[in-house]
Design an enzyme around this catalytic site. Structure first.
Site, mmCIF file in Angstrom:
data_model
loop_
_atom_site.group_PDB
_atom_site.id
_atom_site.type_symbol
_atom_site.label_atom_id
_atom_site.label_comp_id
_atom_site.label_asym_id
_atom_site.label_seq_id
_atom_site.Cartn_x
_atom_site.Cartn_y
_atom_site.Cartn_z
ATOM 1 C CG ASP A 51 -2.066 1.097 1.072
ATOM 2 O OD1 ASP A 51 -1.695 2.025 1.235
ATOM 3 O OD2 ASP A 51 -3.125 0.364 1.447
ATOM 4 C CB ILE A 52 1.516 4.530 -2.047
ATOM 5 C CG1 ILE A 52 -0.504 4.994 -2.321
ATOM 6 C CG2 ILE A 52 2.001 4.020 -3.599
ATOM 7 C CD1 ILE A 52 -0.960 5.726 -3.180
ATOM 8 C CG PHE A 73 -2.770 4.278 -12.840
ATOM 9 C CD1 PHE A 73 -3.149 5.123 -13.964
ATOM 10 C CD2 PHE A 73 -1.208 3.761 -13.870
ATOM 11 C CE1 PHE A 73 -3.208 4.649 -15.115
ATOM 12 C CE2 PHE A 73 -1.059 3.558 -14.592
ATOM 13 C CZ PHE A 73 -1.938 4.555 -15.775
ATOM 14 C CB THR A 117 -10.630 12.648 -12.698
ATOM 15 O OG1 THR A 117 -12.250 12.644 -13.503
ATOM 16 C CG2 THR A 117 -10.416 13.601 -11.563
ATOM 17 C CE1 TYR A 141 -11.137 9.795 -8.332
ATOM 18 C CE2 TYR A 141 -12.406 10.773 -10.145
ATOM 19 C CZ TYR A 141 -11.133 9.549 -9.896
ATOM 20 O OH TYR A 141 -10.981 9.349 -10.846
ATOM 21 C CG PHE A 169 -13.265 14.519 -20.786
ATOM 22 C CD1 PHE A 169 -11.624 14.154 -20.544
ATOM 23 C CD2 PHE A 169 -14.267 14.813 -19.930
ATOM 24 C CE1 PHE A 169 -11.493 15.755 -19.766
ATOM 25 C CE2 PHE A 169 -13.624 16.325 -20.078
ATOM 26 C CZ PHE A 169 -12.705 16.600 -19.396
#
Ligand code: UFG
Length: 329
Positions: A51-52, A73, A117, A141, A169
């Protein structure tokens, strides 16, 4: 060159790994497998499970591997979930990125490409959306992704790191090999949900609102093939390797399709009638999101090759038909 792909077992991450390996790059993947799939890890990549948010884990990867650049990501990405559990998003997305950057700075790793995003814009002020347009996210988010972009900006100023932020997108479609594709649980995205109907997993597709100010009243989105997104990451790494400055790019086709048009195209591709039921609007959905990707095309030399909606849905259908339960056996 050695690239560390964080979240390389997820949907867009795994497709990027496949393209990197096809391009002859050496790839290291780190993923906690919370939403990623071990089956999506490319057999030629070296894999670290972790886990980061775990500094010792991230340090261990950088100590073991000679990394030239990072593609990041590793994040939670469900808009609806982010509204009911915002702190989960601040913890994984923002805190995780903070730990990652601390470790990168300590190890002298100074190049990162990052998944952002369209949700960073919120309700757009005009269509198509350009990178300089206002960013006022309407969900947690998008807010966490914008916070991550800002964290890169200030860390870059202080520590000489350079970053490229790619604002996607609507990612869709699947790899041409049929080996990897989209597999979220729960699934919330339009195209995989539509394809559950011809796959006999759902009786109809719900259309969230037909009273928007669009040509048929349903929402317009810019659907971009995951392999085209993957190619943009490779170009972004090369851009940083060539010594260019930090930058932000939209990634979309620049063409919008309504929900009804997507359903109609899926009917054509699958030969199934796919019944649709009009329901109320989903909270937080902007009427239209269409990208201007002129900047990515001009500066990165990005040229999406799978812009045709029918081709995109056909590639998704090939994957979902062969893997109706995703990676589960
Ligand atoms: N939709 C339906 N029925 C469904 C599912 C979706 O009508 O069963 C509609 C949505 O209302 C929306 C469109 O289909 O108008 C696309 O919805 P998706 O959930 O597939 O995608 P979004 O546009 O909501 O989300 C995408 C990315 C997010 C990103 C967001 C930016 O998946 O990660 O764009 O706003 F945050």
């Amino acid at each position: 060159m050695s690239i560390l792909v964080l979240g390389g077992a997820g949907y867009i991450g795994s497709h990027t790994v496949y393209e990197l390996i096809d391009a002859g790059e050496d790839v290291v993947i780190a993923d906690n497998l919370e939403t990623g799939h071990i089956e999506a890890v490319h057999p030629k990549a070296r894999f670290y499970k972790g886990d980061i948010r775990d500094r010792a884990f991230v340090d261990c990867v950088f100590d073991n591997e000679k990394i030239d650049a990072v593609i990041h990501f590793a994040a939670n990405s469900l808009v609806g979930e982010s509204m009911v559990d915002p702190l989960k998003y601040y913890d994984n997305n923002v805190n995780g990125t903070k730990v990652l950057l601390q470790s990168m700075v300590a190890h002298g790793i100074d190049k990162i490409v990052f998944s952002s995003t369209a949700a960073t814009y919120g309700e757009p002020e005009k269509i198509p959306i350009e990178e300089t347009d206002k960013t006022e996210p309407t969900n947690t988010y998008g807010e966490t992704k914008l916070s991550m972009e800002k964290m890169f900006k200030w860390t870059a100023k202080a520590h000489g790191l350079r970053f490229v932020s790619l604002r996607y997108f609507n990612a869709c479609g699947a790899h041409k090999s049929g080996e990897i594709g989209e597999a979220h649980s729960p699934e919330t995205h339009l195209i995989p949900l539509i394809l559950q109907v011809p796959n006999n997993q759902r009786e109809f597709i719900s259309v969230f609102g037909d009273d928007y100010d669009t040509k048929d009243g349903t929402c317009i989105r810019d659907y971009i093939h995951v392999t085209d997104l993957a190619q943009a990451h490779i170009l972004a790494v090369k851009y940083l390797m060539a010594g260019n400055e930090s930058n932000i790019f939209n990634l979309g086709n620049g063409v919008g399709f309504t929900v009804q048009e997507v359903i109609e195209t899926a009917r054509k591709v699958t030969g199934h009638p796919i019944p649709a039921k009009i329901e109320g609007r989903r909270a937080g959905d902007p009427a239209q999101l269409v990208a201007s990707s002129v900047k990515a095309r001009t500066i990165l030399g990005w040229n999406p090759e799978h812009a045709d909606l029918e081709e995109i849905i056909a590639s998704a259908w090939k994957w979902h038909k062969a893997h109706p339960h995703g990676y589960a056996k």
